[in-house]
Design a protein around this motif. Structure first.
Motif, mmCIF file in Angstrom:
data_model
loop_
_atom_site.group_PDB
_atom_site.id
_atom_site.type_symbol
_atom_site.label_atom_id
_atom_site.label_comp_id
_atom_site.label_asym_id
_atom_site.label_seq_id
_atom_site.Cartn_x
_atom_site.Cartn_y
_atom_site.Cartn_z
ATOM 1 N N GLU A 113 0.831 -1.216 0.000
ATOM 2 C CA GLU A 113 0.000 0.000 0.000
ATOM 3 C C GLU A 113 0.862 1.261 0.000
ATOM 4 N N LEU A 114 2.063 1.183 0.593
ATOM 5 C CA LEU A 114 2.965 2.344 0.611
ATOM 6 C C LEU A 114 3.534 2.616 -0.778
ATOM 7 N N VAL A 115 3.819 1.546 -1.511
ATOM 8 C CA VAL A 115 4.354 1.693 -2.869
ATOM 9 C C VAL A 115 3.314 2.292 -3.802
ATOM 10 N N LEU A 116 2.094 1.761 -3.732
ATOM 11 C CA LEU A 116 1.054 2.183 -4.674
ATOM 12 C C LEU A 116 0.531 3.589 -4.378
ATOM 13 N N GLY A 117 0.514 3.967 -3.097
ATOM 14 C CA GLY A 117 -0.051 5.260 -2.718
ATOM 15 C C GLY A 117 0.915 6.427 -2.832
ATOM 16 N N LYS A 118 2.154 6.173 -3.262
ATOM 17 C CA LYS A 118 3.145 7.241 -3.416
ATOM 18 C C LYS A 118 3.400 7.461 -4.906
ATOM 19 N N PRO A 119 3.299 8.714 -5.389
ATOM 20 C CA PRO A 119 3.495 8.973 -6.824
ATOM 21 C C PRO A 119 4.878 8.549 -7.314
ATOM 22 N N PHE A 120 4.881 8.000 -8.517
ATOM 23 C CA PHE A 120 6.118 7.642 -9.202
ATOM 24 C C PHE A 120 5.980 8.112 -10.652
ATOM 25 N N GLU A 121 6.885 8.984 -11.070
ATOM 26 C CA GLU A 121 6.844 9.517 -12.436
ATOM 27 C C GLU A 121 5.453 10.067 -12.781
ATOM 28 N N GLN A 122 4.852 10.786 -11.819
ATOM 29 C CA GLN A 122 3.539 11.438 -11.988
ATOM 30 C C GLN A 122 2.391 10.440 -12.169
ATOM 31 N N VAL A 123 2.546 9.252 -11.609
ATOM 32 C CA VAL A 123 1.460 8.260 -11.594
ATOM 33 C C VAL A 123 1.294 7.761 -10.171
ATOM 34 N N VAL A 124 0.036 7.624 -9.716
ATOM 35 C CA VAL A 124 -0.232 7.147 -8.364
ATOM 36 C C VAL A 124 -1.536 6.363 -8.352
ATOM 37 N N PHE A 125 -1.651 5.454 -7.409
ATOM 38 C CA PHE A 125 -2.880 4.679 -7.240
ATOM 39 C C PHE A 125 -3.685 5.230 -6.062
ATOM 40 N N ALA A 126 -4.988 4.975 -6.086
ATOM 41 C CA ALA A 126 -5.869 5.363 -4.976
ATOM 42 C C ALA A 126 -6.985 4.340 -4.876
ATOM 43 N N SER A 130 -3.796 10.742 -2.334
ATOM 44 C CA SER A 130 -3.014 10.431 -3.528
ATOM 45 C C SER A 130 -2.983 11.615 -4.489
ATOM 46 N N SER A 131 -4.122 12.280 -4.669
ATOM 47 C CA SER A 131 -4.150 13.433 -5.579
ATOM 48 C C SER A 131 -3.337 14.598 -5.016
ATOM 49 N N GLU A 132 -3.383 14.812 -3.705
ATOM 50 C CA GLU A 132 -2.573 15.874 -3.096
ATOM 51 C C GLU A 132 -1.084 15.617 -3.328
ATOM 52 N N ARG A 133 -0.669 14.372 -3.139
ATOM 53 C CA ARG A 133 0.733 14.032 -3.353
ATOM 54 C C ARG A 133 1.121 14.250 -4.807
ATOM 55 N N LEU A 134 0.236 13.881 -5.716
ATOM 56 C CA LEU A 134 0.521 14.042 -7.143
ATOM 57 C C LEU A 134 0.600 15.513 -7.513
ATOM 58 N N ILE A 135 -0.313 16.314 -6.987
ATOM 59 C CA ILE A 135 -0.311 17.749 -7.266
ATOM 60 C C ILE A 135 0.984 18.393 -6.757
ATOM 61 N N ASN A 136 1.431 17.980 -5.599
ATOM 62 C CA ASN A 136 2.690 18.506 -5.048
ATOM 63 C C ASN A 136 3.862 18.159 -5.967
ATOM 64 N N ASP A 137 3.839 16.950 -6.523
ATOM 65 C CA ASP A 137 4.895 16.559 -7.467
ATOM 66 C C ASP A 137 4.862 17.425 -8.727
ATOM 67 N N LEU A 138 3.653 17.711 -9.211
ATOM 68 C CA LEU A 138 3.512 18.508 -10.431
ATOM 69 C C LEU A 138 3.990 19.943 -10.226
ATOM 70 N N LYS A 139 3.881 20.434 -9.009
ATOM 71 C CA LYS A 139 4.270 21.817 -8.721
ATOM 72 C C LYS A 139 5.767 21.997 -8.578
ATOM 73 N N ARG A 140 6.491 20.894 -8.415
ATOM 74 C CA ARG A 140 7.953 21.013 -8.199
ATOM 75 C C ARG A 140 8.676 21.421 -9.464
#
Length: 429
Positions: A384-397, A419-429
């Protein structure tokens, strides 16, 4: 049929269950462009209400219960114009074994203490851990049946270490079954759909997610292609295994996805004129029976699902391997199985029902089965830790990945938001 390209967006969300809808709202609130791709003709996933032809009676086919600590789903219930009603449970209510009417005190059992012990480190089958840790044969059988009903996966298939971690994420101090909505949960889904405008595309099963030119191409069975900077795969892990992933994504997420085994559950709700189980004789004394655990039929339990001034209802959950055994028989055979179990405890009165509704969550290609998938004995207990953390702008929920209240509606909502919050943070970097 030729490929149809769609207007590029910032984020594609795959799946319009509670996790996907919650993720989409977070993306929308950030002002990003998005599209939601739903494989079926409706949103909601395992949240789905069946309403009688006369409109006077409704049944929750899947998710149903909440408590006040589940703040996300409670807020949505109220925002959609409904209120909470108490499930017919009290401090005096008891849970019994079907054969000898023995009162089951789960929180006092050695097995329950074991499951609450978060130091379980073995990846062995949970059933083996129980066999080695509990001396009483009856208690072993009772707890295994309870687990198969509660998780909809038999304990022999469950990774013990993962099960211990799962319990640590269910931190509620209130009965998880305390409340139900006073109206159809379809109202919650409709409320979310309305906020997402025309962004949900129905009957669009996703078949692949591929990297191309620094962006992702999400292809559906209809040969539609949606291009995006990022992707939220808001589907159960077992459903995720059916989607072809780019080599880099497959290398990163593949083992975690393959770590899950789908649950299986058949749910039958019987409606009665009288709540005879509220005046049931146990050891010569009249007691209010809230639930029955069928030790002799692993994975089967019954609970009082009545609420407020509603009709009197008993709901039987047939989970795990028992559900798989019964899914391919005629509906009348399943109904007779359920009635045999009810009359075994309550006598012939249980046959005098006014109505019955059945729902089946076994081997669904898009919704998964049971209440969710469990990590199997050969799986990664940290999946669950692997899937719920974004990788290359892809994440599971999904509810399985929730930081709190996994396998409940609340878990799906929290996973989608996180998951979407984490992805959005990645996109903003």
């Amino acid at each position: 049929m030729g490929t149809r390209e769609n207007k590029p967006v910032d984020v594609v969300i795959v799946g319009a269950g509670l996790a996907g809808l919650s993720a989409a709202l977070k993306v929308k609130d950030e002002g990003l462009s998005y599209v939601v791709l739903e494989a079926t003709e409706r949103a909601g996933g395992k949240v789905h209400t069946e309403i009688s032809e006369d409109g006077k009676r409704f049944y929750e086919q899947g998710a149903q219960f909440v408590n006040s600590e589940m703040t996300g789903i409670v807020s949505l219930i109220k925002e959609s114009g409904m209120e909470l009603e108490h499930t017919d449970i009290s401090e005096e209510s008891i849970v019994i074994n079907e054969k000898n009417k023995r009162v089951i005190e789960l929180r006092e059992s050695e097995g329950e203490k074991l499951l609450d012990n978060l130091s379980i480190t073995s990846d062995a089958p949970l059933s083996e851990v129980l066999d080695q840790s509990i001396d009483t044969k009856w208690e072993k059988r009772m707890l295994k049946s309870y687990i198969a009903a509660e998780t909809t996966v038999n304990s022999e298939h469950i990774n013990a270490k993962s099960a211990g971690k799962l319990i640590s994420r269910i931190t509620t101090h209130e009965n998880e079954l305390k409340y139900q909505a006073n109206g159809p949960l379809n109202n919650v889904i409709a409320h979310l759909e309305k906020q997402l405008d025309e962004a949900i595309h129905y009957c669009e099963p996703v078949v692949s997610v591929m990297r191309s030119g620094g962006k992702y191409e999400v292809r559906t069975e209809n040969n539609n292609v949606y291009t995006a900077k990022a992707v939220v795969l808001a589907v159960p892990p077992t459903v995720g295994t059916r989607i072809e992933l780019d080599n880099q994504l497959e290398s990163h997420f593949g083992r975690a996805l393959d770590s899950y085994l789908d649950g299986s559950v058949i749910k039958l709700t019987f409606v009665y004129a009288d709540n005879f189980w509220s005046h049931h004789k146990v050891n010569g004394k009249e007691k209010k029976v809230f639930g029955v655990i069928y030790v002799g039929n692993e994975g089967v339990n019954v609970m009082d699902s009545s609420k407020g001034e509603d009709e009197n209802r008993l709901t039987m959950f047939i989970g795990g391997d028992k559900a798989k055994d019964l899914v391919n028989v005629p509906p009348q055979v399943r109904e007779n199985f359920a009635l045999d179990r009810l009359t075994e405890v309550f006598g012939d009165t249980a046959e005098e029902y006014k109505d019955v509704e059945e729902s089946i969550w076994v081997d669904s290609p898009y919704y998964g089965g049971g209440y969710g998938a469990m990590v199997h004995t050969d799986g990664n207990s940290d999946a669950e830790l692997v899937l719920g953390k974004p990788f290359e702008q892809v994440v599971f929920a999904s509810t399985e990945l929730a930081p709190k209240f996994p396998y409940f509606m609340e878990g799906a909502i929290r996973s989608g938001r996180q998951s979407s919050e984490r992805l959005i943070n990645d996109l903003k970097r």
